[in-house]
Motif scaffolding. Structure first.
Motif, PDB file in Angstrom:
ATOM      1  N   ALA A  25       0.795  -1.523  -0.016  1.00 24.50           N
ATOM      2  CA  ALA A  25      -0.003  -0.117   0.037  1.00 24.50           C
ATOM      3  C   ALA A  25       0.718   1.412   0.115  1.00 24.50           C
ATOM      4  O   ALA A  25       0.448   2.286  -0.591  1.00 24.50           O
ATOM      5  N   TRP A  26       1.960   1.329   0.706  1.00 22.89           N
ATOM      6  CA  TRP A  26       2.875   2.154   0.780  1.00 22.89           C
ATOM      7  C   TRP A  26       3.484   2.616  -0.456  1.00 22.89           C
ATOM      8  O   TRP A  26       3.547   3.851  -0.864  1.00 22.89           O
ATOM      9  N   PHE A  27       3.864   1.635  -1.358  1.00 24.84           N
ATOM     10  CA  PHE A  27       4.407   1.735  -2.685  1.00 24.84           C
ATOM     11  C   PHE A  27       3.319   2.367  -3.722  1.00 24.84           C
ATOM     12  O   PHE A  27       3.622   2.990  -4.566  1.00 24.84           O
ATOM     13  N   LEU A  28       2.259   1.650  -3.645  1.00 26.10           N
ATOM     14  CA  LEU A  28       1.262   2.019  -4.495  1.00 26.10           C
ATOM     15  C   LEU A  28       0.562   3.540  -4.311  1.00 26.10           C
ATOM     16  O   LEU A  28       0.732   4.137  -5.338  1.00 26.10           O
ATOM     17  N   ALA A  29       0.570   3.775  -3.027  1.00 28.05           N
ATOM     18  CA  ALA A  29      -0.060   5.074  -2.813  1.00 28.05           C
ATOM     19  C   ALA A  29       1.217   6.247  -3.232  1.00 28.05           C
ATOM     20  O   ALA A  29       0.722   7.319  -3.650  1.00 28.05           O
ATOM     21  N   LYS A  30       2.331   5.880  -2.829  1.00 27.62           N
ATOM     22  CA  LYS A  30       3.340   7.034  -3.135  1.00 27.62           C
ATOM     23  C   LYS A  30       3.597   6.908  -4.541  1.00 27.62           C
ATOM     24  O   LYS A  30       3.694   8.083  -5.129  1.00 27.62           O
ATOM     25  N   SER A  31       3.452   5.942  -5.402  1.00 27.59           N
ATOM     26  CA  SER A  31       3.484   5.906  -6.750  1.00 27.59           C
ATOM     27  C   SER A  31       2.529   6.793  -7.509  1.00 27.59           C
ATOM     28  O   SER A  31       2.568   7.463  -8.432  1.00 27.59           O
ATOM     29  N   TRP A  32       1.219   6.738  -6.887  1.00 30.72           N
ATOM     30  CA  TRP A  32       0.035   7.145  -7.410  1.00 30.72           C
ATOM     31  C   TRP A  32      -0.056   8.688  -7.040  1.00 30.72           C
ATOM     32  O   TRP A  32      -0.465   9.575  -7.899  1.00 30.72           O
ATOM     33  N   LEU A  33       0.425   9.011  -5.852  1.00 29.19           N
ATOM     34  CA  LEU A  33       0.631  10.397  -5.552  1.00 29.19           C
ATOM     35  C   LEU A  33       1.758  11.261  -6.183  1.00 29.19           C
ATOM     36  O   LEU A  33       1.503  12.576  -6.218  1.00 29.19           O
ATOM     37  N   GLN A  34       2.535  10.612  -6.926  1.00 32.29           N
ATOM     38  CA  GLN A  34       3.789  11.243  -7.376  1.00 32.29           C
ATOM     39  C   GLN A  34       3.143  12.042  -8.949  1.00 32.29           C
ATOM     40  O   GLN A  34       3.905  13.089  -9.069  1.00 32.29           O
ATOM     41  N   ASP A  35       2.309  11.588  -9.199  1.00 35.87           N
ATOM     42  CA  ASP A  35       1.766  12.121 -10.392  1.00 35.87           C
ATOM     43  C   ASP A  35       1.105  13.553 -10.128  1.00 35.87           C
ATOM     44  O   ASP A  35       0.620  14.051 -11.418  1.00 35.87           O
ATOM     45  N   PHE A  36       0.533  13.870  -9.180  1.00 35.50           N
ATOM     46  CA  PHE A  36      -0.234  15.003  -9.047  1.00 35.50           C
ATOM     47  C   PHE A  36       0.674  16.103  -9.029  1.00 35.50           C
ATOM     48  O   PHE A  36       1.762  16.386  -8.434  1.00 35.50           O
ATOM     49  N   GLY A  37       0.078  17.409  -9.609  1.00 32.79           N
ATOM     50  CA  GLY A  37       0.766  18.680  -9.391  1.00 32.79           C
ATOM     51  C   GLY A  37       1.129  18.988  -7.991  1.00 32.79           C
ATOM     52  O   GLY A  37       2.106  19.456  -7.520  1.00 32.79           O
ATOM     53  N   TYR A  38       0.068  19.046  -7.076  1.00 29.83           N
ATOM     54  CA  TYR A  38       0.024  19.167  -5.805  1.00 29.83           C
ATOM     55  C   TYR A  38      -0.036  18.103  -4.834  1.00 29.83           C
ATOM     56  O   TYR A  38      -0.902  17.405  -4.532  1.00 29.83           O
ATOM     57  N   ARG A  39       1.365  17.782  -4.572  1.00 34.47           N
ATOM     58  CA  ARG A  39       1.553  16.368  -3.748  1.00 34.47           C
ATOM     59  C   ARG A  39       1.139  16.610  -2.279  1.00 34.47           C
ATOM     60  O   ARG A  39       1.522  17.481  -1.716  1.00 34.47           O
ATOM     61  N   ALA A  40       0.723  15.353  -2.049  1.00 38.38           N
ATOM     62  CA  ALA A  40       0.408  15.209  -0.638  1.00 38.38           C
ATOM     63  C   ALA A  40       1.359  14.491   0.047  1.00 38.38           C
ATOM     64  O   ALA A  40       1.860  13.456  -0.448  1.00 38.38           O
ATOM     65  N   ALA A  41       1.762  14.642   1.268  1.00 33.07           N
ATOM     66  CA  ALA A  41       2.831  13.933   2.020  1.00 33.07           C
ATOM     67  C   ALA A  41       2.208  12.500   2.725  1.00 33.07           C
ATOM     68  O   ALA A  41       1.021  12.599   3.079  1.00 33.07           O
ATOM     69  N   LEU A  42       2.631  11.436   2.342  1.00 27.66           N
ATOM     70  CA  LEU A  42       1.978  10.287   2.915  1.00 27.66           C
ATOM     71  C   LEU A  42       2.970   9.851   4.159  1.00 27.66           C
ATOM     72  O   LEU A  42       4.129   9.354   4.028  1.00 27.66           O
ATOM     73  N   ASP A  43       2.288   9.920   5.264  1.00 21.50           N
ATOM     74  CA  ASP A  43       3.039   9.640   6.409  1.00 21.50           C
ATOM     75  C   ASP A  43       2.718   8.219   6.713  1.00 21.50           C
ATOM     76  O   ASP A  43       1.719   7.755   6.559  1.00 21.50           O
ATOM     77  N   GLY A  44       3.481   7.571   7.472  1.00 22.51           N
ATOM     78  CA  GLY A  44       3.407   6.246   7.811  1.00 22.51           C
ATOM     79  C   GLY A  44       2.524   5.773   8.987  1.00 22.51           C
ATOM     80  O   GLY A  44       2.041   4.907   8.855  1.00 22.51           O
ATOM     81  N   TRP A  45       2.416   6.991   9.730  1.00 20.71           N
ATOM     82  CA  TRP A  45       1.060   6.757  10.761  1.00 20.71           C
ATOM     83  C   TRP A  45      -0.060   6.437  10.202  1.00 20.71           C
ATOM     84  O   TRP A  45      -1.033   5.622  10.821  1.00 20.71           O
ATOM     85  N   VAL A  46      -0.237   6.616   9.198  1.00 22.64           N
ATOM     86  CA  VAL A  46      -1.619   6.284   8.559  1.00 22.64           C
ATOM     87  C   VAL A  46      -1.898   4.860   8.380  1.00 22.64           C
ATOM     88  O   VAL A  46      -2.894   4.053   8.507  1.00 22.64           O
ATOM     89  N   LEU A  47      -0.866   4.264   7.839  1.00 25.50           N
ATOM     90  CA  LEU A  47      -0.537   2.884   7.627  1.00 25.50           C
ATOM     91  C   LEU A  47      -0.660   2.026   9.185  1.00 25.50           C
ATOM     92  O   LEU A  47      -1.405   0.904   9.159  1.00 25.50           O
ATOM     93  N   VAL A  48      -0.130   2.581  10.042  1.00 25.18           N
ATOM     94  CA  VAL A  48      -0.243   2.168  11.379  1.00 25.18           C
ATOM     95  C   VAL A  48      -1.650   2.193  11.858  1.00 25.18           C
ATOM     96  O   VAL A  48      -2.129   1.134  12.417  1.00 25.18           O
ATOM     97  N   GLU A  49      -2.034   3.200  11.681  1.00 29.95           N
ATOM     98  CA  GLU A  49      -3.467   3.410  12.160  1.00 29.95           C
ATOM     99  C   GLU A  49      -4.449   2.326  11.570  1.00 29.95           C
ATOM    100  O   GLU A  49      -5.244   1.850  12.211  1.00 29.95           O
ATOM    101  N   ALA A  50      -4.239   2.438  10.047  1.00 35.26           N
ATOM    102  CA  ALA A  50      -5.044   1.167   9.655  1.00 35.26           C
ATOM    103  C   ALA A  50      -5.079  -0.070  10.044  1.00 35.26           C
ATOM    104  O   ALA A  50      -5.857  -0.861  10.213  1.00 35.26           O
ATOM    105  N   GLY A  51      -3.579  -0.460  10.149  1.00 34.46           N
ATOM    106  CA  GLY A  51      -3.445  -2.080  10.697  1.00 34.46           C
ATOM    107  C   GLY A  51      -3.726  -2.140  12.134  1.00 34.46           C
ATOM    108  O   GLY A  51      -4.380  -2.990  12.381  1.00 34.46           O
ATOM    109  N   ALA A  52      -3.682  -1.126  12.821  1.00 32.84           N
ATOM    110  CA  ALA A  52      -4.195  -1.159  14.237  1.00 32.84           C
ATOM    111  C   ALA A  52      -5.659  -1.230  14.471  1.00 32.84           C
ATOM    112  O   ALA A  52      -6.236  -1.979  14.977  1.00 32.84           O
ATOM    113  N   ALA A  53      -6.417  -0.642  13.401  1.00 34.87           N
ATOM    114  CA  ALA A  53      -7.778  -0.653  13.285  1.00 34.87           C
ATOM    115  C   ALA A  53      -8.333  -2.109  12.777  1.00 34.87           C
ATOM    116  O   ALA A  53      -9.328  -2.530  13.324  1.00 34.87           O
TER     117      ALA A  53
END
Length: 125
Positions: free
Chosen positions: A69-97
């Motif tokens: 998910a980290w790799f796919l989200a990072k490669s998908w967000l790379q194509d946008f002009g205004y890039r959003a930062a992808l923090d690792g805590w999002v994946l940690v929260e999803a895994g914990a949930a």
């Protein structure tokens, strides 16, 4: 609103599937659980026995899915002009949930099965 509704429906369907799998596993192992209870196993011990195999599967799925998910989200967000930062805590929260949902779903079923009278289970053919 539509994405939130779809997410809630997906989570409910996955919890129902996990609940069904736990119910099937517990019914298949009912004689073993009954013997363990006759031999002195506690409700907590039997619940942990049933829940452990599902928790190992959920943790393995999180360990496999998070880097992907980290790799796919990072490669998908790379194509946008205004890039959003992808923090690792999002994946940690999803895994914990996911882990909490699995513990609640399987734990309730395991507790219900562990409280059954072993005499009734062992008497069945």
């Amino acid at each position: 609103m539509l994405m939130q509704s779809a997410t809630v429906i997906m989570i409910l369907v996955s919890c129902m599937g996990l609940f069904g799998l736990a119910l099937f596993s517990a019914s298949r192992r009912s004689k073993e659980i009954g013997m363990r209870k006759v031999m002195g196993a506690t409700v907590a011990g039997v619940s942990l026995l049933i829940s452990r195999e599902f928790l190992v599967l959920v943790v393995t799925a999180i360990a496999i899915a998070s880097p992907l998910a980290w790799f796919l989200a990072k490669s998908w967000l790379q194509d946008f002009g205004y890039r959003a930062a992808l923090d690792g805590w999002v994946l940690v929260e999803a895994g914990a949930a996911a882990l909490v949902l699995a513990v609640v779903t399987v734990g309730l079923q395991a507790f219900r099965v562990a409280k059954v009278n072993p005499v009734e289970v062992l008497r069945e053919d």
